[in-house]
Each structure stands twice: as C-alpha cells, then as structure tokens.
Design a protein around this motif. Structure first.
Motif, mmCIF file in Angstrom:
data_model
loop_
_atom_site.group_PDB
_atom_site.id
_atom_site.type_symbol
_atom_site.label_atom_id
_atom_site.label_comp_id
_atom_site.label_asym_id
_atom_site.label_seq_id
_atom_site.Cartn_x
_atom_site.Cartn_y
_atom_site.Cartn_z
ATOM 1 N N TYR A 5 0.833 -1.190 0.000
ATOM 2 C CA TYR A 5 0.000 0.000 0.000
ATOM 3 C C TYR A 5 0.878 1.255 0.000
ATOM 4 O O TYR A 5 0.854 2.025 0.948
ATOM 5 C CB TYR A 5 -0.915 0.010 1.225
ATOM 6 C CG TYR A 5 -1.768 -1.215 1.338
ATOM 7 C CD1 TYR A 5 -2.898 -1.368 0.533
ATOM 8 C CD2 TYR A 5 -1.466 -2.210 2.251
ATOM 9 C CE1 TYR A 5 -3.687 -2.502 0.637
ATOM 10 C CE2 TYR A 5 -2.255 -3.341 2.361
ATOM 11 C CZ TYR A 5 -3.367 -3.489 1.546
ATOM 12 O OH TYR A 5 -4.141 -4.599 1.653
ATOM 13 N N GLU A 8 -0.211 4.897 1.326
ATOM 14 C CA GLU A 8 -1.447 4.770 2.089
ATOM 15 C C GLU A 8 -1.200 4.485 3.570
ATOM 16 O O GLU A 8 -2.150 4.358 4.328
ATOM 17 C CB GLU A 8 -2.314 3.653 1.505
ATOM 18 C CG GLU A 8 -2.771 3.936 0.101
ATOM 19 C CD GLU A 8 -3.620 2.811 -0.461
ATOM 20 O OE1 GLU A 8 -4.259 2.098 0.328
ATOM 21 O OE2 GLU A 8 -3.630 2.647 -1.686
ATOM 22 N N TRP A 9 0.033 4.376 3.974
ATOM 23 C CA TRP A 9 0.317 3.966 5.350
ATOM 24 C C TRP A 9 -0.268 4.925 6.368
ATOM 25 O O TRP A 9 -0.766 4.513 7.406
ATOM 26 C CB TRP A 9 1.818 3.771 5.579
ATOM 27 C CG TRP A 9 2.608 5.043 5.525
ATOM 28 C CD1 TRP A 9 3.210 5.589 4.443
ATOM 29 C CD2 TRP A 9 2.847 5.931 6.611
ATOM 30 N NE1 TRP A 9 3.820 6.774 4.772
ATOM 31 C CE2 TRP A 9 3.608 7.008 6.113
ATOM 32 C CE3 TRP A 9 2.493 5.938 7.952
ATOM 33 C CZ2 TRP A 9 4.030 8.062 6.896
ATOM 34 C CZ3 TRP A 9 2.915 6.999 8.738
ATOM 35 C CH2 TRP A 9 3.674 8.044 8.207
ATOM 36 N N ALA A 11 -2.967 6.794 6.194
ATOM 37 C CA ALA A 11 -4.415 6.573 6.302
ATOM 38 C C ALA A 11 -4.708 5.286 7.063
ATOM 39 O O ALA A 11 -5.646 5.224 7.860
ATOM 40 C CB ALA A 11 -5.043 6.531 4.912
ATOM 41 N N ILE A 12 -3.901 4.262 6.833
ATOM 42 C CA ILE A 12 -4.088 2.985 7.531
ATOM 43 C C ILE A 12 -3.847 3.165 9.023
ATOM 44 O O ILE A 12 -4.636 2.705 9.849
ATOM 45 C CB ILE A 12 -3.169 1.899 6.934
ATOM 46 C CG1 ILE A 12 -3.623 1.568 5.510
ATOM 47 C CG2 ILE A 12 -3.154 0.656 7.817
ATOM 48 C CD1 ILE A 12 -2.652 0.717 4.725
ATOM 49 N N HIS A 15 -6.680 5.117 10.580
ATOM 50 C CA HIS A 15 -7.864 4.266 10.705
ATOM 51 C C HIS A 15 -7.731 3.333 11.909
ATOM 52 O O HIS A 15 -8.684 3.168 12.683
ATOM 53 C CB HIS A 15 -8.079 3.449 9.425
ATOM 54 C CG HIS A 15 -9.158 2.432 9.549
ATOM 55 N ND1 HIS A 15 -10.495 2.755 9.572
ATOM 56 C CD2 HIS A 15 -9.095 1.080 9.705
ATOM 57 C CE1 HIS A 15 -11.217 1.654 9.720
ATOM 58 N NE2 HIS A 15 -10.384 0.628 9.798
#
Length: 102
Positions: A5, A8-9, A11-12, A15
């Motif tokens: 990803y 995207e880390w 955002a992960i 989350h």
C-alpha cells in the motif's frame, strides 16, 4: 521490499487508531489495564531466560541456523531449563490474584 500500500500507510495508521479508540470506548477499560507484573520472585529465572534469549533465540530470529527445527527445539528446551515454567506460573498467579480467581 515494495509496500503493498505505497502512500497509504498514514491513512491505515489513522484508521487503526480511530477504530481502536472507538472499540475502547464501546468496551470500556481492560480489566488488566492496572496490572503491573512484579518480577521480584523470579529474578534468577529472568536472568537465565535472558541469557537463553541472547544465545539461542536472537540468532534464530535473524536466520542464523543450519537446522531451524533442531535449533528451535534446543532453544525451547533451554528456555524451560532456565525457568520459563516458573515465569508463567508466577505471571498466572499474579493475574489470578488481580482478577480474584484464586
């Protein structure tokens, strides 16, 4: 190694933090949140287990083994000889005392 990803880390991570906070609020505080393991009764075992960790387990964890199965079995045997069962018994006794089970 290429990330599955890329980009995207963040955002992960956000989350996971958000979801964790929601679940903690919904479920309340862990009954073990106040637990502090008193190692005073097992200092010799901890020292022996640390020696086993550094001599046997660390090399295994970085792939320094000709025979992983045999070396892992030896590490487990040495850890038991060093006092791992006593460590687990003391931990369980303290957890039982905290939760009022025994």
């Amino acid at each position: 190694m290429v990330s599955i990803y890329p980009g995207e880390w963040q955002a992960i991570v956000e989350h996971l933090h958000s979801e964790g906070a929601k679940r903690a609020e919904a479920n309340g505080e862990s009954p073990l949140a106040a637990f502090r393991f008193d190692t005073g009764a097992i200092t010799e075992e901890l020292a022996a287990m640390e020696a086993v960790r550094s001599h046997y387990i660390v090399p295994l964890s970085v792939g320094m083994s000709e025979d992983i199965e045999a070396d892992l079995a030896l590490a487990r045997r040495r850890m038991n000889e060093a006092g791992f069962p006593s460590f687990m018994e003391e931990l369980q006794n303290q957890l039982d005392a905290l939760t009022g089970m025994k």
